[in-house]
Motif scaffolding. Sequence first.
Motif, PDB file in Angstrom:
ATOM      1  N   LEU A 392       0.812  -1.214   0.000  1.00 53.96           N
ATOM      2  CA  LEU A 392       0.000   0.000   0.000  1.00 53.96           C
ATOM      3  C   LEU A 392       0.852   1.273   0.000  1.00 53.96           C
ATOM      4  N   ASP A 393       2.168   1.113  -0.054  1.00 53.63           N
ATOM      5  CA  ASP A 393       3.087   2.257  -0.107  1.00 53.63           C
ATOM      6  C   ASP A 393       2.832   3.218   1.057  1.00 53.63           C
ATOM      7  N   ILE A 394       2.808   2.665   2.282  1.00 57.07           N
ATOM      8  CA  ILE A 394       2.622   3.484   3.477  1.00 57.07           C
ATOM      9  C   ILE A 394       3.926   4.203   3.777  1.00 57.07           C
ATOM     10  N   ARG A 395       3.827   5.527   3.970  1.00 58.95           N
ATOM     11  CA  ARG A 395       5.014   6.349   4.203  1.00 58.95           C
ATOM     12  C   ARG A 395       4.898   7.094   5.527  1.00 58.95           C
ATOM     13  N   PRO A 396       6.025   7.150   6.300  1.00 58.86           N
ATOM     14  CA  PRO A 396       7.299   6.471   6.078  1.00 58.86           C
ATOM     15  C   PRO A 396       7.145   4.965   6.263  1.00 58.86           C
ATOM     16  N   ALA A 397       8.014   4.219   5.591  1.00 60.23           N
ATOM     17  CA  ALA A 397       7.929   2.757   5.614  1.00 60.23           C
ATOM     18  C   ALA A 397       8.624   2.208   6.854  1.00 60.23           C
ATOM     19  N   ASP A 398       8.302   2.778   7.997  1.00 58.69           N
ATOM     20  CA  ASP A 398       8.908   2.394   9.261  1.00 58.69           C
ATOM     21  C   ASP A 398       7.805   1.872  10.181  1.00 58.69           C
ATOM     22  N   PRO A 399       7.768   0.581  10.460  1.00 63.09           N
ATOM     23  CA  PRO A 399       6.669   0.021  11.263  1.00 63.09           C
ATOM     24  C   PRO A 399       6.692   0.448  12.718  1.00 63.09           C
ATOM     25  N   ASP A 400       7.782   1.091  13.174  1.00 56.78           N
ATOM     26  CA  ASP A 400       7.913   1.442  14.585  1.00 56.78           C
ATOM     27  C   ASP A 400       7.527   2.875  14.899  1.00 56.78           C
ATOM     28  N   VAL A 401       7.149   3.682  13.896  1.00 58.66           N
ATOM     29  CA  VAL A 401       6.749   5.059  14.191  1.00 58.66           C
ATOM     30  C   VAL A 401       5.313   5.058  14.696  1.00 58.66           C
ATOM     31  N   PRO A 402       4.955   6.013  15.564  1.00 56.65           N
ATOM     32  CA  PRO A 402       3.562   6.090  16.031  1.00 56.65           C
ATOM     33  C   PRO A 402       2.612   6.337  14.870  1.00 56.65           C
ATOM     34  N   ALA A 403       1.491   5.648  14.850  1.00 54.38           N
ATOM     35  CA  ALA A 403       0.526   5.808  13.759  1.00 54.38           C
ATOM     36  C   ALA A 403       0.000   7.238  13.687  1.00 54.38           C
ATOM     37  N   GLY A 409      -3.665  10.581   4.693  1.00 54.16           N
ATOM     38  CA  GLY A 409      -3.764   9.563   3.653  1.00 54.16           C
ATOM     39  C   GLY A 409      -3.051   8.281   4.019  1.00 54.16           C
ATOM     40  N   ASN A 410      -1.901   8.398   4.656  1.00 51.24           N
ATOM     41  CA  ASN A 410      -1.173   7.201   5.058  1.00 51.24           C
ATOM     42  C   ASN A 410      -1.855   6.505   6.229  1.00 51.24           C
ATOM     43  N   GLN A 411      -2.546   7.267   7.072  1.00 50.94           N
ATOM     44  CA  GLN A 411      -3.360   6.631   8.108  1.00 50.94           C
ATOM     45  C   GLN A 411      -4.481   5.808   7.479  1.00 50.94           C
ATOM     46  N   GLN A 412      -5.083   6.340   6.401  1.00 51.68           N
ATOM     47  CA  GLN A 412      -6.140   5.590   5.721  1.00 51.68           C
ATOM     48  C   GLN A 412      -5.587   4.297   5.117  1.00 51.68           C
ATOM     49  N   LYS A 413      -4.399   4.371   4.524  1.00 54.04           N
ATOM     50  CA  LYS A 413      -3.775   3.166   3.985  1.00 54.04           C
ATOM     51  C   LYS A 413      -3.493   2.153   5.091  1.00 54.04           C
ATOM     52  N   LEU A 414      -3.083   2.657   6.258  1.00 55.90           N
ATOM     53  CA  LEU A 414      -2.800   1.774   7.381  1.00 55.90           C
ATOM     54  C   LEU A 414      -4.048   0.986   7.773  1.00 55.90           C
ATOM     55  N   LEU A 415      -5.201   1.670   7.822  1.00 59.58           N
ATOM     56  CA  LEU A 415      -6.441   0.987   8.182  1.00 59.58           C
ATOM     57  C   LEU A 415      -6.839  -0.032   7.122  1.00 59.58           C
ATOM     58  N   VAL A 438      -3.975  12.676  -5.145  1.00 58.88           N
ATOM     59  CA  VAL A 438      -4.377  12.030  -6.400  1.00 58.88           C
ATOM     60  C   VAL A 438      -3.628  10.738  -6.655  1.00 58.88           C
ATOM     61  N   GLY A 439      -2.342  10.693  -6.289  1.00 62.33           N
ATOM     62  CA  GLY A 439      -1.581   9.473  -6.503  1.00 62.33           C
ATOM     63  C   GLY A 439      -2.067   8.339  -5.632  1.00 62.33           C
ATOM     64  N   ALA A 440      -2.261   8.633  -4.334  1.00 62.66           N
ATOM     65  CA  ALA A 440      -2.741   7.603  -3.410  1.00 62.66           C
ATOM     66  C   ALA A 440      -4.168   7.185  -3.747  1.00 62.66           C
ATOM     67  N   LYS A 441      -4.988   8.152  -4.198  1.00 58.80           N
ATOM     68  CA  LYS A 441      -6.361   7.839  -4.583  1.00 58.80           C
ATOM     69  C   LYS A 441      -6.366   6.836  -5.750  1.00 58.80           C
ATOM     70  N   ALA A 442      -5.514   7.063  -6.727  1.00 56.12           N
ATOM     71  CA  ALA A 442      -5.434   6.146  -7.863  1.00 56.12           C
ATOM     72  C   ALA A 442      -4.994   4.759  -7.411  1.00 56.12           C
ATOM     73  N   GLU A 443      -4.038   4.712  -6.464  1.00 55.88           N
ATOM     74  CA  GLU A 443      -3.561   3.427  -5.969  1.00 55.88           C
ATOM     75  C   GLU A 443      -4.682   2.664  -5.265  1.00 55.88           C
ATOM     76  N   ILE A 444      -5.471   3.366  -4.447  1.00 58.79           N
ATOM     77  CA  ILE A 444      -6.547   2.694  -3.717  1.00 58.79           C
ATOM     78  C   ILE A 444      -7.646   2.241  -4.667  1.00 58.79           C
ATOM     79  N   GLN A 445      -7.965   3.069  -5.672  1.00 55.26           N
ATOM     80  CA  GLN A 445      -8.975   2.680  -6.641  1.00 55.26           C
ATOM     81  C   GLN A 445      -8.526   1.443  -7.427  1.00 55.26           C
ATOM     82  N   LYS A 446      -7.256   1.404  -7.805  1.00 59.08           N
ATOM     83  CA  LYS A 446      -6.743   0.219  -8.495  1.00 59.08           C
ATOM     84  C   LYS A 446      -6.781  -1.001  -7.580  1.00 59.08           C
ATOM     85  N   LEU A 447      -6.527  -0.780  -6.302  1.00 59.12           N
ATOM     86  CA  LEU A 447      -6.582  -1.886  -5.344  1.00 59.12           C
ATOM     87  C   LEU A 447      -7.996  -2.441  -5.237  1.00 59.12           C
ATOM     88  N   VAL A 448      -9.003  -1.561  -5.238  1.00 57.00           N
ATOM     89  CA  VAL A 448     -10.398  -1.999  -5.188  1.00 57.00           C
ATOM     90  C   VAL A 448     -10.710  -2.909  -6.377  1.00 57.00           C
TER      91      VAL A 448
END
Length: 509
Positions: A392-403, A409-415, A438-448
Amino acid sequence: MTLPSPVLEMSGITKQFTAVRALDGVDFRLLPGEIHALLGENGAGKSTLIKVATGVYENDEGTIRLGGVPVRFPSPSAAQSAGISTVYQEVNLCPNLSVAENILIGREPTRGGRIRWKELSRQAAELVADLGLDVDVDAPLDAYPLAVQQLVAIVRAVAVQAKVLILDEPTSSLDRQEVARLFDLMRRLRGQGVAICFVTHFLDQIYEVCDRMTVLRGGRVVGEHLVSELDQEGLVRLMVGRELATLDQLADHILTGPQPGSQETPLLQAQGTGRRGGIEPFDLAVRSGEVVGLAGLLGSGRTELARLLFGADQADSGTVTVDGKVAALRSPADAIDRGIAFCSEDRKAEGLIPALTVRENIILAMQAARGWMRPVSARQRDELVSQYIAKLDIRPADPDVPAGSLSGGNQQKLLLARWLITQPRLLILDEPTRGIDVGAKAEIQKLVVSLSDDGMAMVFISAELEEVLRLSHTVGVLRDRRLVATWPNGPELGTDQILSTIASGVHDQ
């Protein structure tokens, strides 16, 4: 043409968070009497820049000038006292207080140390009337929907006679009439010399109301332009750093690709399902691989319908069947047990746990489904989290940072990652692209579309009619908390027919 001196000027602003450089030598200026768009993908640095300007964060390098004078704000209240007001994307008000108390909090009229309640109501009513908002200022704020609460937040920001007004995604929860009312107010404030910074992901709104724009990418400025000098294609290219594939291909794929079988037993079917005070009884079927899109104005009942299907609210009429068998969805746990997942539109209150890390937030639903006596192994957890951060290209790509430190937009990708990791059979998405670039929106629409191709059933709710048409096999329209129409999607179905039905509540055959 000689430009006036900036009201707010930020030069060489740098801000570092552990291993992430959120801002890298950013220059930004706001002129008096202009509406200036601050743009970029989620994670580009927009929110960080705003928080540096308003005293939430202290910049590591660079200078800030207000009215030509160097300043450093130790707190948001100091910035507000200096004339900088901010309305953030997520409404940050006190729902237990009245509308009037929220508008004038910290600035209440007093006499002898006591609040003059009648005067407070009178002043708040005047401010509300100036915006054209029809609300009872003495009513509790939580009596009103999110859209009205957003407008109240803007009224509060305007009430301090701001020199600079920063609006961070103020239109994300507003319908078209409310957006038009807000734009009227913004133009009036511009005419009074207020410098307005407008953050939005709705590109059409930029060209409707803004004068200039600054574009960030990866924490750096990649362009400052007059709106009249840069078209939308050029703007998107600046924001994402590449050409954006046309979304029309998604619509073509939905309309011409494999269609869910109309004869097969629906994965989920609601018959006469409703809840008093929530939504009138409705019939709806969702089949494996089918995207059912729901359109309607704010308050039309879209979210109420979704909550019934997920068991977040209990129906008091009708039945719901899963795989042809009656399913008692008395709680979200019942829905999850049957492979149903739900991404709420209110990610702040009903989804994200800001203090937990990205890793902990993503694994939460999977661990809950397994039960706390069967913990996910550290190895499996880390592999899955890394996989979905990359997917889902969540940024930053660090799993240890606080959500809570991620952009909206990246919070939405996380969910989305949280639910996809459970491999649901039916995914309910309530405004999944609201407030997303717009970039993340296109990615999510393609994911759907991709998930639909893989056989996942989906209920997709969006205020953007074009998005509903682009992604849905079946389109439903709600008005006044009633499902008034459903159609199979096709070339003959367009936004005009949907708008007509929303306006009239009549299903034209």
